[in-house]
Design a protein around this motif. Structure first.
Motif, PDB file in Angstrom:
ATOM      1  N   GLU A   7      -3.552   2.869   4.816  1.00 49.06           N
ATOM      2  CA  GLU A   7      -2.428   3.803   4.881  1.00 49.06           C
ATOM      3  C   GLU A   7      -2.777   5.121   5.563  1.00 49.06           C
ATOM      4  O   GLU A   7      -2.026   5.617   6.406  1.00 49.06           O
ATOM      5  CB  GLU A   7      -1.894   4.069   3.462  1.00 49.06           C
ATOM      6  N   THR A   8      -3.925   5.713   5.211  1.00 51.29           N
ATOM      7  CA  THR A   8      -4.223   7.038   5.767  1.00 51.29           C
ATOM      8  C   THR A   8      -4.510   6.975   7.268  1.00 51.29           C
ATOM      9  O   THR A   8      -4.045   7.834   8.025  1.00 51.29           O
ATOM     10  CB  THR A   8      -5.425   7.664   5.040  1.00 51.29           C
ATOM     11  N   ALA A  23      -6.560   2.561   0.803  1.00 58.13           N
ATOM     12  CA  ALA A  23      -7.011   3.803   1.423  1.00 58.13           C
ATOM     13  C   ALA A  23      -7.428   3.571   2.867  1.00 58.13           C
ATOM     14  O   ALA A  23      -7.203   4.413   3.741  1.00 58.13           O
ATOM     15  CB  ALA A  23      -8.170   4.390   0.627  1.00 58.13           C
ATOM     16  N   CYS A  39     -14.559  10.979   0.529  1.00 57.10           N
ATOM     17  CA  CYS A  39     -14.002   9.672   0.883  1.00 57.10           C
ATOM     18  C   CYS A  39     -15.094   8.649   1.197  1.00 57.10           C
ATOM     19  O   CYS A  39     -15.911   8.855   2.097  1.00 57.10           O
ATOM     20  CB  CYS A  39     -13.070   9.818   2.080  1.00 57.10           C
ATOM     21  N   THR A  51       0.811  -1.215   0.000  1.00 54.40           N
ATOM     22  CA  THR A  51       0.000   0.000   0.000  1.00 54.40           C
ATOM     23  C   THR A  51       0.846   1.267   0.000  1.00 54.40           C
ATOM     24  O   THR A  51       0.354   2.338  -0.351  1.00 54.40           O
ATOM     25  CB  THR A  51      -0.954   0.043   1.211  1.00 54.40           C
ATOM     26  N   GLY A 106      -8.235  -0.468  -4.019  1.00 55.32           N
ATOM     27  CA  GLY A 106      -8.253   0.924  -3.591  1.00 55.32           C
ATOM     28  C   GLY A 106      -8.806   1.082  -2.196  1.00 55.32           C
ATOM     29  O   GLY A 106      -8.291   1.855  -1.377  1.00 55.32           O
ATOM     30  N   ILE A 137       0.755   3.391  -3.116  1.00 53.69           N
ATOM     31  CA  ILE A 137      -0.334   4.305  -3.413  1.00 53.69           C
ATOM     32  C   ILE A 137       0.025   5.738  -3.035  1.00 53.69           C
ATOM     33  O   ILE A 137      -0.442   6.690  -3.667  1.00 53.69           O
ATOM     34  CB  ILE A 137      -1.621   3.870  -2.658  1.00 53.69           C
ATOM     35  N   VAL A 138       0.856   5.918  -2.015  1.00 54.93           N
ATOM     36  CA  VAL A 138       1.153   7.260  -1.509  1.00 54.93           C
ATOM     37  C   VAL A 138       2.621   7.639  -1.685  1.00 54.93           C
ATOM     38  O   VAL A 138       3.070   8.655  -1.161  1.00 54.93           O
ATOM     39  CB  VAL A 138       0.757   7.392  -0.018  1.00 54.93           C
TER      40      VAL A 138
END
Length: 397
Positions: free
Chosen positions: A237-238, A234, A346, A164, A230, A167-168
């Motif tokens: 990680e966040t 999401a 989101c 993951t 996704g 993704i960032v």
């Protein structure tokens, strides 16, 4: 006289400190010209009202990014998918997840999320200080919750932390590593989807498959895989990043930490205020392209020009929030942009709220004497990523 074109981001990220240039721009140049490391020049919207228009007005398109040299901080442009779509195509994909990702399903997760948080803190407290709050608590909590929600078997969960990051990542991984990790994640999800279709269980992925197979406007198998991947990325990680960010802010504002410990019923309000206050993103991202000439922030944005919405700046707009650079758990006023706005708000906002609330509730209840185990200046921060946060957070109690 034309405005200068500023390099953006303005400066390297400094912990969770918001660059003061945002406040200056909100006052004197709310729509500024910027150039990112890659792509064409863009407008940067910094005020709350302008950001709301860019994110919510159909005259600004995400789908138009495809085929354009979009302004970005990564060498690779946006990939096709949910984040590069406009309604009604975006609504078709999002509707599938929304049917499975219901408020009822999230609400049912609250007892289990609290149980996971307590179990993790049991282990941390039993081991004794010092402990890395990221490794011991902030990482496994959302990883376990989203994995159980999607139906990812426990032995397979550890590998997702590595995947993951793709993704960032901006420079923390090479383009080849990013491609490899995303490919690995998609291949794993595709296999899991095939298994769940043959043997469905009571989890979100099985519900997504059922909802997909019952609809006349079915998704392709690839769309299903990309959506699930996704959500997993999401959802992991966040929140992994925000839990230690929130704790860092509270420990550097000890009066607010003590306030929560004295009255844990304030935690939901504290989560909303911290979502407003903490600038998670290193930079504004996901540009929208004007589909016609639009007056915005006193400037005429021409059709075909990209606009970046600085969510973290809008969340500190002094025209909207009283004392925006202070933390106030009793704050009233407009909603923050911590989860975005408009069509791309989101999808997992309620799940993230649940996890953040459960994390803070457990911490203020179980370890009210929490403190940094090293001097603040020795804390290790992430770099080369789209999000800002702590790589580790040594704590004692």
């Amino acid at each position: 006289m034309s405005s200068p074109v500023r390099s953006y981001p303005f400066n390297p990220p400094d912990r969770l400190r918001l660059d003061p240039l945002y406040a200056e721009l909100r006052r004197s140049e709310p729509l500024a010209r910027v150039r990112l490391p890659f792509g064409e020049q863009a407008w940067l919207a910094t005020r709350h009202q302008d950001v709301k228009v860019v994110l919510g007005d159909a005259r600004f398109s995400r789908a138009a990014v495809l085929g354009r040299d979009e302004p970005r901080v990564t060498p690779q442009p946006s990939a096709p998918g949910l984040l590069a779509m406009d309604p009604p195509e975006h609504s078709r994909l999002r509707g599938l997840v929304a049917r499975a990702f219901t408020a009822r399903r999230v609400a049912e997760l609250r007892p289990r999320t609290r149980e996971i948080a307590d179990t993790l803190l049991d282990r941390m407290v039993e081991t004794g200080p010092p402990a890395d709050l990221v490794a011991a608590f902030a990482d496994p909590l959302p990883t376990t919750v989203i994995s159980e929600l999607l139906g990812v078997p426990e032995p397979d969960r550890a590998q997702f932390g590595r995947w993951t990051e793709a993704i960032v990542s901006t420079t923390s991984l090479t383009p080849e590593q990013i491609q490899e990790y995303i490919g690995n994640m998609h291949a794993y999800i595709a296999e899991l989807v095939a298994q769940k279709r043959q043997q469905p269980t009571d989890d979100l992925l099985s519900a997504m498959i059922q909802a997909r197979d019952e609809r006349s406007d079915r998704l392709t198998e690839q769309e299903m895989v990309e959506l699930a991947a996704g959500l997993l990325a999401a959802g992991q990680e966040t929140t992994i990043t925000q839990i230690p960010n929130f704790v860092y802010v509270l420990l550097t504002h000890p009066e607010r930490w003590r306030q929560l410990c004295a009255d844990p019923t304030l935690v939901p309000a504290a989560v909303e205020e911290l979502l407003r206050f903490v600038p998670l993103g290193v930079t504004a991202a996901f540009p929208r392209y004007a589909t016609e000439d639009v007056e915005l922030g006193g400037v005429l944005v021409r059709a075909g020009e990209p606009v970046l919405a600085a969510l973290h700046s809008a969340n500190r707009d002094q025209e909207v929030y009283d004392r925006p650079d202070e933390i106030d758990f009793s704050r009233e006023g407009p909603s923050h942009f911590g989860f975005g706005h408009g069509a791309h708000h989101c999808l997992g906002a309620q799940l993230a709220r649940l996890e953040l609330q459960a994390a803070l509730e457990a911490l203020v209840r179980r370890v009210p004497e929490l403190r940094f185990a090293v001097p603040e200046g020795e804390l290790s921060w992430k770099s080369g990523m789209l999000v800002r946060g702590l790589r580790s957070l040594p704590v004692a109690w």
